[in-house]
Motif scaffolding. Structure first.
Motif, PDB file in Angstrom:
ATOM      1  N   VAL A 292    -138.827 -22.256 -48.101  1.00 43.02           N
ATOM      2  CA  VAL A 292    -138.671 -21.827 -49.486  1.00 43.02           C
ATOM      3  C   VAL A 292    -140.026 -21.714 -50.172  1.00 43.02           C
ATOM      4  O   VAL A 292    -140.319 -20.732 -50.874  1.00 43.02           O
ATOM      5  N   LEU A 293    -140.890 -22.705 -49.958  1.00 46.17           N
ATOM      6  CA  LEU A 293    -142.204 -22.707 -50.607  1.00 46.17           C
ATOM      7  C   LEU A 293    -143.109 -21.592 -50.073  1.00 46.17           C
ATOM      8  O   LEU A 293    -143.898 -21.013 -50.818  1.00 46.17           O
ATOM      9  N   GLU A 294    -142.989 -21.293 -48.786  1.00 47.22           N
ATOM     10  CA  GLU A 294    -143.783 -20.200 -48.213  1.00 47.22           C
ATOM     11  C   GLU A 294    -143.470 -18.884 -48.911  1.00 47.22           C
ATOM     12  O   GLU A 294    -144.367 -18.105 -49.237  1.00 47.22           O
ATOM     13  N   ARG A 295    -142.192 -18.631 -49.138  1.00 40.81           N
ATOM     14  CA  ARG A 295    -141.807 -17.382 -49.794  1.00 40.81           C
ATOM     15  C   ARG A 295    -142.146 -17.406 -51.281  1.00 40.81           C
ATOM     16  O   ARG A 295    -142.589 -16.392 -51.832  1.00 40.81           O
ATOM     17  N   ARG A 296    -141.931 -18.553 -51.898  1.00 42.22           N
ATOM     18  CA  ARG A 296    -142.138 -18.639 -53.348  1.00 42.22           C
ATOM     19  C   ARG A 296    -143.618 -18.516 -53.712  1.00 42.22           C
ATOM     20  O   ARG A 296    -143.986 -17.882 -54.713  1.00 42.22           O
ATOM     21  N   TYR A 297    -144.508 -19.126 -52.902  1.00 42.68           N
ATOM     22  CA  TYR A 297    -145.932 -19.159 -53.264  1.00 42.68           C
ATOM     23  C   TYR A 297    -146.813 -18.331 -52.319  1.00 42.68           C
ATOM     24  O   TYR A 297    -148.038 -18.400 -52.415  1.00 42.68           O
ATOM     25  N   ASN A 298    -146.188 -17.557 -51.431  1.00 40.69           N
ATOM     26  CA  ASN A 298    -146.914 -16.667 -50.530  1.00 40.69           C
ATOM     27  C   ASN A 298    -148.001 -17.413 -49.754  1.00 40.69           C
ATOM     28  O   ASN A 298    -149.194 -17.054 -49.786  1.00 40.69           O
ATOM     29  N   VAL A 299    -147.580 -18.470 -49.055  1.00 38.40           N
ATOM     30  CA  VAL A 299    -148.505 -19.272 -48.253  1.00 38.40           C
ATOM     31  C   VAL A 299    -147.927 -19.464 -46.862  1.00 38.40           C
ATOM     32  O   VAL A 299    -146.763 -19.152 -46.599  1.00 38.40           O
ATOM     33  N   LYS A 300    -148.756 -19.978 -45.981  1.00 42.00           N
ATOM     34  CA  LYS A 300    -148.319 -20.369 -44.641  1.00 42.00           C
ATOM     35  C   LYS A 300    -148.438 -21.884 -44.548  1.00 42.00           C
ATOM     36  O   LYS A 300    -149.508 -22.453 -44.790  1.00 42.00           O
ATOM     37  N   ILE A 301    -147.329 -22.559 -44.208  1.00 45.36           N
ATOM     38  CA  ILE A 301    -147.321 -24.017 -44.134  1.00 45.36           C
ATOM     39  C   ILE A 301    -147.289 -24.463 -42.679  1.00 45.36           C
ATOM     40  O   ILE A 301    -146.458 -24.003 -41.886  1.00 45.36           O
ATOM     41  N   ILE A 302    -148.215 -25.334 -42.340  1.00 46.23           N
ATOM     42  CA  ILE A 302    -148.326 -25.869 -40.980  1.00 46.23           C
ATOM     43  C   ILE A 302    -148.106 -27.373 -41.031  1.00 46.23           C
ATOM     44  O   ILE A 302    -148.654 -28.065 -41.896  1.00 46.23           O
ATOM     45  N   MET A 303    -147.290 -27.892 -40.110  1.00 37.75           N
ATOM     46  CA  MET A 303    -147.079 -29.334 -39.993  1.00 37.75           C
ATOM     47  C   MET A 303    -147.562 -29.793 -38.628  1.00 37.75           C
ATOM     48  O   MET A 303    -147.125 -29.250 -37.601  1.00 37.75           O
ATOM     49  N   THR A 344    -153.348 -21.125 -46.592  1.00 36.86           N
ATOM     50  CA  THR A 344    -152.805 -21.976 -45.533  1.00 36.86           C
ATOM     51  C   THR A 344    -152.701 -23.418 -46.019  1.00 36.86           C
ATOM     52  O   THR A 344    -153.681 -23.991 -46.502  1.00 36.86           O
ATOM     53  N   VAL A 345    -151.510 -23.967 -45.903  1.00 34.68           N
ATOM     54  CA  VAL A 345    -151.250 -25.354 -46.295  1.00 34.68           C
ATOM     55  C   VAL A 345    -150.958 -26.156 -45.034  1.00 34.68           C
ATOM     56  O   VAL A 345    -150.095 -25.781 -44.239  1.00 34.68           O
ATOM     57  N   THR A 346    -151.671 -27.253 -44.857  1.00 37.05           N
ATOM     58  CA  THR A 346    -151.436 -28.131 -43.713  1.00 37.05           C
ATOM     59  C   THR A 346    -150.874 -29.453 -44.215  1.00 37.05           C
ATOM     60  O   THR A 346    -151.488 -30.119 -45.056  1.00 37.05           O
ATOM     61  N   ILE A 347    -149.696 -29.805 -43.731  1.00 39.65           N
ATOM     62  CA  ILE A 347    -149.041 -31.064 -44.118  1.00 39.65           C
ATOM     63  C   ILE A 347    -149.182 -32.046 -42.970  1.00 39.65           C
ATOM     64  O   ILE A 347    -148.901 -31.733 -41.819  1.00 39.65           O
ATOM     65  N   ILE A 348    -149.637 -33.234 -43.281  1.00 36.84           N
ATOM     66  CA  ILE A 348    -149.861 -34.276 -42.277  1.00 36.84           C
ATOM     67  C   ILE A 348    -149.135 -35.545 -42.730  1.00 36.84           C
ATOM     68  O   ILE A 348    -148.758 -35.694 -43.890  1.00 36.84           O
ATOM     69  N   LYS A 349    -148.996 -36.478 -41.805  1.00 40.29           N
ATOM     70  CA  LYS A 349    -148.397 -37.772 -42.147  1.00 40.29           C
ATOM     71  C   LYS A 349    -149.458 -38.644 -42.779  1.00 40.29           C
ATOM     72  O   LYS A 349    -150.576 -38.737 -42.293  1.00 40.29           O
TER      73      LYS A 349
END
Length: 352
Positions: A292-303, A344-349
C-alpha cells in the motif's frame, strides 16, 4: 514473436493457462504499444461476453473431452493432455476471432484509458454520470461509446464506484483480470492489483455479483452475491501437483481461499478511506502495508529479513504527505527501523 505466437500467448493468458514466463511475455507485449493494449482489451471483452452468454463454447475441459472422443481408444494416454490443451486454446482463439472481426476493426481506436501514477488519486465522471475514484497505480479502460449500448469497464488496480441512477436496462459491469463484477446497487470498492495475492470487493450500498472461477473445488460456484456492508476477499494460492504416471512432471493448480466479512457502516474507511487520503491498517502484516505504501508514496520498499513481513500493525493516517512520517509512527509501535535513500526504503529489524 510472430503474429501466431502472440495470439496463442494472449489466449493462454486470458484463460489462465500461461506459465510465468509466458505471462511476462504477454505483459511486455501489451505495454509495448497502445494498439497492443487496445487489442488485448477487445479480446478480453470478447472472452467475458462469451463466458456470460455461452460458457459452453469456452469450456476448456469440454473441449478436451471432445478432442479425446475423436481419438481411437488405444491412443488415449495422459501424455496427450498438454497437446489437447494447446488444441483447445487454438480452437478458442478461432471462435474469439470470429466474434472480434465485427468489432475490432471499428473499435480499435475507440478505447479510453485512464491511468493513475503511483502517489496519486484521480476522480473521473463517466458519461452516464457514474463517479469513479482511481487509486494509485491503477488503470481503467472503457469504450468511447460507453453508456449507449454497454456500460462495461476494465479495471487493473483499485477503484471506488458510485453508480449513477437510471440505465437499469444496461448493466454496469467491471472486468478485472480474474473476475467480472455486475452492479446491482450503487456504491462499492474493488481492489485487484496484479501484484497482490487477493481480489477484494467491499459493498457500501446496494449489491454486486462477482462472477468467475471463485471456488476451484466447486465448479458450480461461479457467482457470489455481496450485500451491503460486506467484504468479499478471494486469496489466490498456487499448489504444485505431480502426475502419478510421471512423478517428475508437475503442474500448477490454483486454489482459492474465500472470505466474506460483515463490517459496521462506521468502519468502511478501512476499505474506501483511501479516496479521502486516509490509510487504515487493522492488524495488517508489514508485507501488506508495504504494498500500500509503495503505491501511495511511489517508493520501493525492501525488507532485509523475511520475518519482518509477518509483523502486524494497526493504525490510521490522514493526509500524511511523506512516507518518513508514516514509518516513524509505525516504528514507535513495532521492532523495526528504516532508512530512506531517494525512492528506496529499507526496513530492518531494530537492534536495540
Amino acid at each position: 514473436m510472430d503474429n501466431d505466437e502472440i495470439k496463442l500467448l494472449l489466449v493462454k493468458y486470458i484463460t489462465r493457462e500461461a506459465n510465468e514466463q509466458e505471462t511476462d511475455q504477454v505483459r511486455e507485449w501489451v505495454k509495448a504499444h497502445p494498439e497492443n493494449e487496445q487489442y488485448f482489451a477487445q479480446l478480453y471483452e470478447a472472452w467475458q461476453n462469451m463466458m456470460y452468454l455461452k460458457p459452453e463454447i469456452i469450456d476448456e475441459e469440454k473441449a478436451y473431452q471432445k478432442f479425446l472422443s475423436t481419438i481411437p481408444q488405444e491412443t488415449k494416454y495422459r501424455q496427450l493432455y498438454r497437446w489437447s490443451k494447446v488444441a483447445a486454446v487454438v480452437a478458442l482463439f478461432s471462435v474469439l476471432s470470429v466474434f472480434l472481426i465485427r468489432h475490432y476493426s471499428q473499435n480499435v481506436k475507440s478505447i479510453r484509458i485512464v491511468s493513475v501514477n503511483k502517489g496519486g488519486i484521480k476522480k473521473i465522471v463517466l458519461t452516464d454520470g457514474t463517479l469513479v475514484w482511481l487509486n494509485a497505480g491503477s488503470k481503467l479502460n472503457y469504450n468511447t461509446d460507453f453508456g449507449k449500448k454497454n456500460r462495461t469497464v476494465y479495471l487493473e488496480g483499485e477503484a471506488f464506484f458510485e453508480i449513477a441512477p437510471g440505465k437499469k436496462t444496461i448493466p454496469f459491469i467491471v472486468n478485472t483480470k480474474n473476475y467480472t463484477i455486475r452492479d446491482i446497487g450503487t456504491k462499492f470498492n474493488l481492489k485487484s492489483y496484479p501484484n497482490d495475492s487477493f481480489f477484494e470487493t467491499t459493498v457500501v450500498k446496494g449489491e454486486v455479483s462477482v462472477e468467475g472461477n471463485i471456488d476451484n473445488n466447486n465448479r458450480e460456484m461461479s457467482r457470489i452475491y455481496v450485500k451491503p456492508r460486506q467484504v468479499l476477499r478471494i486469496y489466490r494460492q498456487q499448489q504444485k501437483e505431480k502426475y502419478t504416471y510421471k512423478p517428475d512432471d508437475q503442474t500448477t493448480k490454483e486454489l482459492n481461499e474465500i472470505q466474506v466479512l460483515q463490517i459496521d457502516s462506521a468502519n468502511t474507511d478501512k476499505y474506501d478511506g483511501w479516496k479521502e487520503d486516509l490509510l487504515v491498517f487493522d492488524g495488517n502484516t508489514l508485507d501488506e502495508i508495504s504494498k500500500v505504501l509503495e503505491r501511495r508514496y511511489n517508493v520501493k520498499i525492501i525488507m532485509n529479513d523475511a520475518r519482518l513481513q509477518n509483523i502486524r500493525y494497526s493504525g490510521s493516517f490522514k493526509k500524511i504527505a511523506t512516507i518518513d512520517k508514516v514509518l516513524s509512527l509505525i516504528k514507535g509501535n513495532t521492532d523495526i527501523d528504516y532508512t530512506i535513500n531517494g525512492n528506496t526504503v529499507t526496513i530492518i529489524k531494530r537492534t536495540n
